[in-house]
Design an enzyme around this catalytic site. Structure first.
Site, mmCIF file in Angstrom:
data_model
loop_
_atom_site.group_PDB
_atom_site.id
_atom_site.type_symbol
_atom_site.label_atom_id
_atom_site.label_comp_id
_atom_site.label_asym_id
_atom_site.label_seq_id
_atom_site.Cartn_x
_atom_site.Cartn_y
_atom_site.Cartn_z
ATOM 1 N N ASP A 101 76.761 -78.619 -58.034
ATOM 2 C CA ASP A 101 77.058 -79.119 -56.689
ATOM 3 C C ASP A 101 78.564 -79.213 -56.450
ATOM 4 O O ASP A 101 79.081 -80.248 -56.001
ATOM 5 C CB ASP A 101 76.427 -80.501 -56.478
ATOM 6 N N GLU B 185 68.931 -78.540 -47.799
ATOM 7 C CA GLU B 185 69.861 -79.554 -48.271
ATOM 8 C C GLU B 185 71.254 -78.962 -48.416
ATOM 9 O O GLU B 185 71.483 -77.788 -48.151
ATOM 10 C CB GLU B 185 69.388 -80.137 -49.613
#
Length: 343
Positions: free
Chosen positions: A44, A220
């Protein structure tokens, strides 16, 4: 697929995989080459280039227990830059569970870190939170907790990111909405402060397409880049294994970003696993700019193998990667394919 766009992407990916310097679409300059992976076991990833000339890099650590930060004058230098711990999870209660997907932003003279955190009693009871530091140096000063970002529902929410357009600041994020049978949708709202939103959020996208619902029905990790009179929002879809991929939403900069009708969704993913380069599950990206100040750079994570034993969330080998990208003649981002590991 045999479209001209697919052919251009294939040619670009092949050249980059071979380590060649190539002319990016929409650019007369050669694409800079970077050694990949840039950082191992950092998922991420979020990299931003600040006005002080430094790149700042934060990411999820496989222990899910802390927020880390590196900086360097170059993207390449982030690979070996010292890493500091800015904050650790609580021992009990809120912000005591899994710590996911930090982003660092400089807003109105202060540093902010947006991140998702579970509870110590339920690591997956995830909500969004904000840290603040008023020191010019984010490695100095004190990181204070501004608390939870309150949204319309007290449900699973994560991946907060922020951007400005026309003097307004927006928050984009992913959340489960009551009454919708999926894992997460994408939302946008105006911000009244760096840690709060105002008004009703607008749902921009739900996982309805086949490639968005493999393993889990997920939209997301929104990331925004503005070019050519448009706002482009990439997002991640499906389970976090080799099915993970990037989709794309597009709106005009002169449109109403809070109106879902202003946005269009690309019918196909724009960045996917690639057998030829042995990169799987590319996703949860951010955008930055190369050292030349002109070339756009995609920041993302991927694994080097397709098969995973057990829950993908507990496989630590999502590595941070960076690669330059260009633009189609129509003015949309052309991300290509995840490049192969460096020799």
């Amino acid at each position: 697929m045999s479209s001209p766009l697919f052919s251009r992407r294939s040619a670009l990916a092949g050249a980059l995989a071979a380590g060649a310097a190539v002319a990016l679409p929409g650019s007369a300059s050669a694409a800079p080459n970077y050694s990949n992976p840039l950082a191992r076991q950092r998922a991420d990833p979020h990299i931003t280039r600040h006005s002080d000339g430094f790149y700042y890099f934060t990411a999820t650590v496989p222990e899910y227990d802390r927020i880390v930060l590196r900086r360097s004058r170059t993207l390449r230098g982030l690979a070996t830059a010292p890493e500091a711990v800015l904050w650790r999870r609580h021992g009990t209660g809120e912000m005591g569970g899994h710590i996911w997907a930090p982003e660092i932003h400089h807003i109105d003279g202060r540093w902010y870190v947006y991140f998702a955190a579970g509870r110590a009693e339920d690591f997956f009871d995830i909500r969004m939170y904000v840290l603040e530091n008023d020191d010019p140096d984010p490695f100095a000063g004190t990181w204070s907790e501004k608390g939870r970002i309150v949204t319309a529902w007290d449900t699973f929410s994560l991946d907060a990111s922020t951007f400005t357009l026309g003097g307004d600041r927006y928050l984009v994020w992913a959340q489960q909405e009551p009454g919708i049978d999926n894992n997460s949708n994408l939302y946008i709202a105006r911000m009244s402060s760096p840690w709060s939103i105002e008004g009703s959020p607008a749902r921009l996208s739900s996982p309805t397409l086949e490639w968005e619902t493999r393993g889990y029905a997920v939209n997301e990790a929104p990331a925004v880049i503005q070019r050519n009179g448009r706002v482009f929002m990439t997002y991640s879809a499906s389970a976090t294994d080799s099915n993970y991929c990037l989709g794309l939403l597009t709106a005009r900069t002169d449109g109403d970003l809070l109106d879902p009708a202003s946005w269009t969704k690309s019918p196909e993913p724009v960045f996917t696993s690639n057998d030829a380069t042995s990169q799987y599950g590319p996703g949860h990206n951010s955008f930055t700019v190369a050292e030349d100040g002109r070339t756009d750079v995609l920041v993302y994570h991927a694994r080097q193998y397709e098969e995973i034993e057990g829950d993908p969330l507990f496989d630590p080998n999502r590595h941070t990667r960076v690669q330059a990208f260009g633009w189609t003649p129509e003015g949309t981002p052309e991300l290509g394919f995840p490049v192969a590991d460096s020799p």
